[in-house]
Design a protein around this motif. Sequence first.
Motif, mmCIF file in Angstrom:
data_model
loop_
_atom_site.group_PDB
_atom_site.id
_atom_site.type_symbol
_atom_site.label_atom_id
_atom_site.label_comp_id
_atom_site.label_asym_id
_atom_site.label_seq_id
_atom_site.Cartn_x
_atom_site.Cartn_y
_atom_site.Cartn_z
ATOM 1 N N LYS A 152 -7.256 23.952 14.743
ATOM 2 C CA LYS A 152 -8.421 23.922 15.920
ATOM 3 C C LYS A 152 -7.871 25.310 16.885
ATOM 4 O O LYS A 152 -8.747 26.169 17.385
ATOM 5 N N ALA A 153 -6.567 25.352 17.277
ATOM 6 C CA ALA A 153 -6.197 26.487 18.011
ATOM 7 C C ALA A 153 -6.461 27.782 17.289
ATOM 8 O O ALA A 153 -6.877 28.804 18.052
ATOM 9 N N ALA A 154 -5.985 27.774 16.073
ATOM 10 C CA ALA A 154 -6.440 29.235 15.271
ATOM 11 C C ALA A 154 -7.763 29.445 15.154
ATOM 12 O O ALA A 154 -8.139 30.795 15.388
ATOM 13 N N GLY A 155 -8.786 28.447 15.105
ATOM 14 C CA GLY A 155 -10.158 28.530 15.035
ATOM 15 C C GLY A 155 -10.576 29.489 16.304
ATOM 16 O O GLY A 155 -11.403 30.172 16.399
ATOM 17 N N MET A 156 -10.088 28.905 17.472
ATOM 18 C CA MET A 156 -10.398 29.156 18.822
ATOM 19 C C MET A 156 -9.923 30.587 19.088
ATOM 20 O O MET A 156 -10.698 31.354 19.718
ATOM 21 N N PHE A 157 -8.685 30.962 18.629
ATOM 22 C CA PHE A 157 -8.256 32.260 18.902
ATOM 23 C C PHE A 157 -9.095 33.200 18.044
ATOM 24 O O PHE A 157 -9.457 34.369 18.444
ATOM 25 N N VAL A 195 -4.766 27.526 23.490
ATOM 26 C CA VAL A 195 -3.447 27.156 23.971
ATOM 27 C C VAL A 195 -3.158 25.644 24.210
ATOM 28 O O VAL A 195 -2.237 24.956 23.664
ATOM 29 N N LEU A 196 -4.035 24.920 24.684
ATOM 30 C CA LEU A 196 -4.125 23.606 25.063
ATOM 31 C C LEU A 196 -3.744 22.807 23.613
ATOM 32 O O LEU A 196 -3.028 21.710 23.834
#
Length: 319
Positions: A194-199, A167-168
């Motif tokens: 990066k957000a996609a990878g962390m989700f 989210v950040l």
Amino acid sequence: GHSDSRLVATAPFSRVSERGEGGGSCPRRARGRACGSKETEFPGNMLIPPLKKSQPADIADRVGKYLASTHSPEEAAHHAQALQELQQLRAKCLAAVEPSAANTDLLLKYWAQLALVENRIDWAAVNIQFCWFDVWKGASTFGSNAGRTALSSLKWEQACVLFNCAVLHARIGERELSASDSDQVKQASLNFKKAAGMFCASRQLASAMSGEALTPDMGQDCLSMMENLSLAHAQRCFYEKASRENMKAGILAKLAAGVADLYGAAHAPLAEADSQLAKQAGNPKWSKELAVEMLCFRAASHTRMAASMEEGGGGEGDK
């Protein structure tokens, strides 16, 4: 009878508020030239989920008692400072709401520490409960257990931490996309990726707990939707950059089509008949806004392609 700001603050998965948690300015609307003098105006603030909230966890006390009983009081005393530092790090992560590189680094540091100690301690025996609230519902006044899941699994803790880190990164990306600097737009795309990878990583961790009653926001469908949404935002950055650089209409048409497809993939689980995800979200606007994103970029793609054909490019020949 609620004010607009109240609605923004309480609506599940609402668009980021004008000020945002860090007090930043509202990003400008993404615009793209289409057919010469006309403009295609896309929706304002980007769809980004809110941060998950949690309750304090007494890591130092619980793990210290576990070490004292299973090993020795001396062993517990030896690790007391490290355990206290881990607990303090968790508290800092829960307070990290400002979208900044420092805060994403902080969350990743905590995640790495959890991964390091995961197999060194029998966390089921420690029986420390990591309680996280559902972003759709949040804490409920009608029942202490409504809208939350408390597990002693470190995978659960890691999955929720990565959700917040995603989210950040997405909020940083949104802020960078609003900048006029072309390099900032590139960096925005990187942060959305990066957000996609962390989700995705959060979804994989959550899948290992398929037997547990997780909060709906940590379900496989929801996390897949968030992954696709972040990828759509990343592709949108390429369209925005190409549009600002006045690239050929055929190229812009292809980029816009790619954005529309990714927004469509994010929208698909909400559009299904009798969608459980749509029911869990409890906000019909969420599905509608995703559909608007998809249709806006699909219209932009068609408009750009028409302009390319009028110019004699035929779409396929634009390089």
